[in-house]
Design a protein around this motif. Structure first.
Motif, short mmCIF file in Angstrom:
data_model
loop_
_atom_site.label_atom_id
_atom_site.label_comp_id
_atom_site.label_asym_id
_atom_site.label_seq_id
_atom_site.Cartn_x
_atom_site.Cartn_y
_atom_site.Cartn_z
N ALA A 1 91.00 -6.17 -53.79
CA ALA A 1 91.03 -5.06 -53.59
C ALA A 1 90.97 -4.76 -51.91
O ALA A 1 90.76 -3.77 -51.13
CB ALA A 1 90.19 -3.73 -54.38
N ARG A 2 89.72 -5.13 -51.82
CA ARG A 2 89.05 -4.94 -50.92
C ARG A 2 89.86 -5.48 -49.44
O ARG A 2 89.63 -4.77 -48.65
CB ARG A 2 87.16 -5.26 -50.55
CG ARG A 2 86.61 -4.56 -51.69
CD ARG A 2 85.14 -5.03 -51.24
NE ARG A 2 84.52 -6.27 -52.02
CZ ARG A 2 84.31 -6.79 -53.07
NH1 ARG A 2 84.39 -5.53 -54.07
NH2 ARG A 2 83.34 -7.72 -52.94
N ILE A 3 90.14 -6.77 -49.23
CA ILE A 3 91.11 -7.25 -49.70
C ILE A 3 92.20 -5.91 -48.27
O ILE A 3 92.60 -6.06 -46.79
CB ILE A 3 91.10 -8.57 -48.62
CG1 ILE A 3 90.39 -9.26 -49.92
CG2 ILE A 3 92.17 -9.11 -47.72
CD1 ILE A 3 90.36 -11.16 -50.34
N GLU A 4 92.68 -6.25 -49.76
CA GLU A 4 93.87 -4.79 -49.10
C GLU A 4 93.45 -4.07 -48.50
O GLU A 4 94.05 -3.73 -47.88
CB GLU A 4 94.14 -4.33 -50.70
CG GLU A 4 95.40 -5.67 -51.20
CD GLU A 4 95.55 -4.73 -52.18
OE1 GLU A 4 96.94 -4.28 -52.18
OE2 GLU A 4 95.51 -4.71 -53.84
N LEU A 5 92.37 -3.45 -48.50
CA LEU A 5 91.61 -2.02 -47.90
C LEU A 5 91.52 -2.43 -46.33
O LEU A 5 91.80 -1.76 -44.95
CB LEU A 5 90.44 -1.49 -48.38
CG LEU A 5 89.96 -0.35 -47.83
CD1 LEU A 5 90.35 0.21 -47.85
CD2 LEU A 5 88.61 -0.10 -48.86
N ALA A 6 91.16 -3.61 -46.28
CA ALA A 6 90.78 -3.82 -45.00
C ALA A 6 92.03 -4.16 -44.06
O ALA A 6 91.97 -3.54 -42.84
CB ALA A 6 89.79 -5.12 -44.63
N ASP A 7 93.08 -5.06 -44.77
CA ASP A 7 93.87 -4.96 -44.09
C ASP A 7 94.73 -3.50 -43.73
O ASP A 7 95.28 -2.99 -42.29
CB ASP A 7 94.84 -5.04 -45.46
CG ASP A 7 96.45 -5.70 -43.97
OD1 ASP A 7 96.60 -6.43 -43.13
OD2 ASP A 7 97.51 -5.62 -45.26
N ARG A 8 94.60 -2.71 -44.70
CA ARG A 8 95.00 -0.81 -44.86
C ARG A 8 94.66 -0.48 -43.40
O ARG A 8 95.21 0.75 -42.16
CB ARG A 8 95.25 0.33 -46.01
CG ARG A 8 96.00 -0.97 -46.52
CD ARG A 8 96.74 0.36 -47.72
NE ARG A 8 95.42 0.91 -48.56
CZ ARG A 8 95.62 0.31 -49.42
NH1 ARG A 8 95.00 -0.87 -50.33
NH2 ARG A 8 93.90 0.71 -49.69
N ALA A 9 92.87 -0.87 -43.28
CA ALA A 9 91.67 -0.46 -42.24
C ALA A 9 92.03 -0.97 -40.79
O ALA A 9 91.78 -0.18 -39.66
CB ALA A 9 90.41 -0.08 -43.08
N GLY A 10 93.21 -1.62 -41.14
CA GLY A 10 92.93 -2.33 -39.12
C GLY A 10 92.00 -3.89 -38.45
O GLY A 10 92.37 -3.96 -38.03
N LEU A 11 91.84 -4.25 -39.45
CA LEU A 11 90.28 -5.32 -39.35
C LEU A 11 91.40 -6.39 -39.46
O LEU A 11 92.40 -6.56 -39.24
CB LEU A 11 89.63 -5.44 -40.49
CG LEU A 11 88.44 -4.11 -41.49
CD1 LEU A 11 87.44 -4.73 -41.74
CD2 LEU A 11 88.04 -3.91 -40.09
N ASP A 12 90.94 -7.15 -38.49
CA ASP A 12 91.34 -8.32 -38.09
C ASP A 12 91.66 -9.62 -38.62
O ASP A 12 92.46 -10.40 -38.30
CB ASP A 12 90.90 -8.62 -36.70
CG ASP A 12 90.96 -7.76 -35.43
OD1 ASP A 12 92.71 -7.34 -35.19
OD2 ASP A 12 90.70 -7.02 -35.07
N VAL A 13 90.39 -9.52 -39.15
CA VAL A 13 90.56 -10.85 -40.05
C VAL A 13 88.92 -10.76 -41.61
O VAL A 13 88.49 -9.83 -41.20
CB VAL A 13 89.76 -11.89 -38.94
CG1 VAL A 13 88.26 -11.42 -38.95
CG2 VAL A 13 89.67 -13.83 -40.24
N PHE A 14 89.86 -11.48 -42.60
CA PHE A 14 88.97 -11.39 -43.77
C PHE A 14 88.62 -12.79 -44.48
O PHE A 14 89.79 -13.74 -44.40
CB PHE A 14 89.15 -10.74 -44.76
CG PHE A 14 88.22 -10.39 -45.90
CD1 PHE A 14 88.80 -9.18 -46.03
CD2 PHE A 14 87.78 -11.02 -47.29
CE1 PHE A 14 87.28 -8.32 -47.36
CE2 PHE A 14 87.22 -10.65 -47.75
CZ PHE A 14 86.95 -9.11 -47.84
#
Length: 340
Positions: free
Chosen positions: A32-45
């Motif tokens: 869920a945190r990776i999904e949020l990072a994607d939606r929030a516009g972060l570049d890499v996980f």
């Protein structure tokens, strides 16, 4: 500058027996945190690699593949893969498959491994610590460049006109070299023209400038253009609405985790004074409000002569899933625009 998150898939299970339901919940929250990072516009996980009770990241590519199916834009990386204890052929196949699933978003950060539990687990000797990495990196890079290879070395059976499939979507699967503070590791990355990910988990960030300069000089001597010699920083960090809130929320779990780790590695016990020094202006930790952290990222980049990527390591026994979610939103919505 690219900004992202690195995770060790912490279970939070430091005191009790292994619990299947707890592990399921921790993994679902991580995704869920990776999904949020994607939606929030972060570049890499990035997902690390450990083989310990308190982490779920022993099969990094499996977690990243699950994340690939639930995200659209964010790049998905290892952080780091312990290449010395891995089979480069199998590793390349796993990340080529991840690249296909993610439609070209896979990356590797490979290193010798500061967490050494993989060596006895997979039958390797710590006496061969650097030789293993050097040989396996050579094989991994040859596989990246050629569908069919002939190769021989000390630690793996030779390959004779052997094809390695599948091939990734990206023409050249990105492979970064993760380093600590060993000068030879910086020179090796530069000589090979590979991007450099520097793990800075203590001290003053600017003390790494001579090592980064060493990397850039080695790369230029080997014929690589300056723009090819990318530098990234991986550092402990956490963001809240105010700097005081961030420090108070982060410290308890940090102290518990690093005191426990220190007993294993011979480090002194964690103190609040030491923690506060690390989050001061020149210290490595990026813990504070969005404005304070953004300013510090820029300052770190300038101190090292320009940084292409910064990743926060926020796994902490004392931080809840909701606290981590809030921090990710603040990084994406406030810190990234401020840094740009």
């Amino acid at each position: 500058m690219e900004i992202g998150i690195d995770s060790f898939a912490a279970t939070g299970n430091l005191h009790s027996k292994l619990d299947a339901e707890g592990n399921i919940k921790a993994m679902e929250q991580l995704l869920a945190r990776i999904e949020l990072a994607d939606r929030a516009g972060l570049d890499v996980f990035g997902i690390g690699e450990h083989h310990r009770k308190e982490f779920l990241d022993s099969a990094t590519s499996v977690i990243l593949a699950a994340a690939a199916a639930r995200t659209n834009n964010i790049r998905l990386a290892s952080a780091v893969t312990v290449l010395s204890a891995a089979d480069p052929v199998r590793l390349f196949q796993q990340f080529a498959t991840l690249d296909i699933i993610s439609r070209g978003r896979a990356e590797m950060v490979v290193g010798r491994g500061s967490s050494i539990e993989a060596f006895p687990l997979f039958g390797f000797s710590l006496q061969d610590y650097d030789a293993l990495f050097s040989e396996k990196l050579d094989l991994l890079l040859k596989i990246r460049e050629n569908d069919t290879i002939t190769w021989s070395g000390r630690f793996r059976a030779p390959l004779h006109d052997q094809a390695v499939y599948p091939r990734p979507v990206q023409e050249r699967l990105p492979i970064w070299v993760g380093v600590g503070g060993t000068p030879a590791s910086f020179v090796r990355a530069g000589t090979l023209g590979l991007p450099l990910m520097v793990a800075i988990i203590g001290g003053d960030t600017e003390r790494f400038r001579p090592l980064v300069d060493l990397y850039r000089r080695a790369g230029e001597k080997a014929g690589y253009a300056p723009e090819e010699l990318k530098v990234g920083i991986h550092s402990l960090g956490y963001v809240a609405d105010t700097t005081e809130q961030a420090a108070e929320e982060y410290y308890p779990g940090y102290a518990e985790t690093f005191t426990k780790l220190g007993r294993e590695r011979g480090w002194p016990p964690v103190t609040r004074a030491g923690f506060d020094a690390q989050r001061a202006a020149k210290g490595a930790y990026l813990i504070g409000s969005p404005e304070v952290v953004a300013e510090k990222i820029i300052r770190h980049s300038e101190a090292l002569g320009g940084v292409s990527r910064f990743t926060f390591q926020m796994d902490n026994a004392g931080l809840s899933h909701q606290q981590l979610m809030t921090a990710i939103e603040l990084i994406g919505k406030k810190i990234k625009p401020l840094v740009k």
